[in-house]
Each structure stands twice: as structure tokens, then as C-alpha cells.
Motif scaffolding. Sequence first.
Motif, PDB file in Angstrom:
ATOM      1  N   PRO A 158       0.813  -1.209   0.000  1.00  0.00           N
ATOM      2  CA  PRO A 158       0.000   0.000   0.000  1.00  0.00           C
ATOM      3  C   PRO A 158       0.856   1.273   0.000  1.00  0.00           C
ATOM      4  O   PRO A 158       2.013   1.250   0.427  1.00  0.00           O
ATOM      5  N   LEU A 159       0.281   2.360  -0.479  1.00  0.00           N
ATOM      6  CA  LEU A 159       0.840   3.693  -0.299  1.00  0.00           C
ATOM      7  C   LEU A 159       0.154   4.292   0.918  1.00  0.00           C
ATOM      8  O   LEU A 159      -1.082   4.380   0.951  1.00  0.00           O
ATOM      9  N   VAL A 160       0.931   4.675   1.918  1.00  0.00           N
ATOM     10  CA  VAL A 160       0.355   5.111   3.190  1.00  0.00           C
ATOM     11  C   VAL A 160       0.959   6.437   3.644  1.00  0.00           C
ATOM     12  O   VAL A 160       1.960   6.901   3.104  1.00  0.00           O
ATOM     13  N   LEU A 161       0.363   7.015   4.671  1.00  0.00           N
ATOM     14  CA  LEU A 161       0.907   8.192   5.318  1.00  0.00           C
ATOM     15  C   LEU A 161       1.687   7.764   6.552  1.00  0.00           C
ATOM     16  O   LEU A 161       1.148   7.057   7.418  1.00  0.00           O
ATOM     17  N   GLY A 162       2.938   8.170   6.641  1.00  0.00           N
ATOM     18  CA  GLY A 162       3.726   7.954   7.844  1.00  0.00           C
ATOM     19  C   GLY A 162       3.843   6.517   8.300  1.00  0.00           C
ATOM     20  O   GLY A 162       3.953   6.247   9.490  1.00  0.00           O
ATOM     21  N   HIS A 163       3.804   5.556   7.382  1.00  0.00           N
ATOM     22  CA  HIS A 163       3.879   4.124   7.703  1.00  0.00           C
ATOM     23  C   HIS A 163       2.720   3.655   8.583  1.00  0.00           C
ATOM     24  O   HIS A 163       2.831   2.636   9.266  1.00  0.00           O
TER      25      HIS A 163
END
Length: 224
Positions: free
Chosen positions: A100-105
Motif C-alpha cells: 500500500p501507499l500510506v501516510l507515515g507508515h
Amino acid sequence: MTTPALAAAAAERAQTIRQRADRPSQRRCAEHASARATVRAALSGVQVREASDTGTLEFVGRASVYEQAYEMWDMFGPYTEIVTEGAGSDSLARADLDVPLVLGHDQLRRLARTTTGTLFLTESADGLDVRAPALDPADYDVAYIAPKLRSGLVDEMSFAFRIEAGQWSPDYTEYRINRYDIHRGDVAIVGYGANPYTGASVRQPAAAPPNSRARALLEIALAR
């Protein structure tokens, strides 16, 4: 340049590690023991742009840069790490690749995913390139990060992965990652990076629908 801390850590490492192919123990991206083991980088041209025909946002960036040294830490102290060009080729070729592409892991703040056909990962000579062609501007997390990418407040990326093969330099000051597995890891937009060469940003074509700019309010969670 070899600092006293780097030299001291290397000396301990040389006395303890049995084989140069052994992976770093307690690998992390900062000195404190609770730091994550992610590789992060900045200024690689990450962009978000509005698609004039659909009203969605396109994100492009680079989650890691190859053949560029950055500082990491293990149980002995600091060392230099380098990702070899092509190190992710086997992992990226998996038919069931799930990243996935995520924010802040943060795994609950997903913007796109390879398994849904909304995220594409490819290798170039420069690093691990990321493309999410149709982010929904109505998604809370998408709306949260776009303005910060556009303004340059956030311009870095990172990726979480598992090392499959690598080797220490003869003096144990540098570790080279020759093969990594990113399946069920992630690529993340982050606030600051360990590798100072990756990046993220937003761009918008002139013909973008007027409402899509107003809805694109998005912010990034800082990497832990």
C-alpha cells in the motif's frame, strides 16, 4: 568520513558478527532503540497532479534511491547503508505483490494499493518509483496531504521492507542491501527521511476541475 562513533561501532561489529553476509541486528533509522527500521529519502520529485478528465489526483514519487549512502543504526551504533540498483526486482515481479501507499507508515491511512490496481511500483536506475494514478480527492487522507505536498511542506518518502540478502564492507562501516522483499511492506509519504535523496510533491494541470482543488486538503503523519 569515518567518525569516532562510526569507527567504534565498526570495531565492535567486527568482533561480534560471524559472517559479512549477516544482516544488521536491531536495525533502525535513528540512535534511539525504538526507532523504526524504515529507509526514507527526500527530493526525488514526488508530485500530485489533478487529472482534468476524472477529477482524481495522480501521485508520483520515489520511495528509495539506489546507490546513495545514508546513515542507519544497529545494536553497536551507526553505520552507512546503500541499496543496490535492482535490489527489489524479484519482489516487484511477484504476481501477488501486496504493497500500500500510506501516510507515515500507518497501515490504516492507505491511499492506494497494488492489489487493487491503484498503485504501481517500478524500478529505475535511480531507485524505487511510485505511481498512484487515481487518488480520490474526497478521501480524508488524500485531502489531508495534497496541500502540503504542493507547498513543499512535505517532500519525502520512505519504504518498509525485509532484507533478503546483503553484505558488510570489510571494515564493517557499510552495509549494502543486495536484495529486499517489499511484499506486505509499504511505501510511505513521510515528514523526514533517513535517506536524503527521495521526495514527494503535488502538481496540477491547468484544466483541472475547480472543485477538486478545494477538496484536496491532505496532510502527512510524521514517520515514527
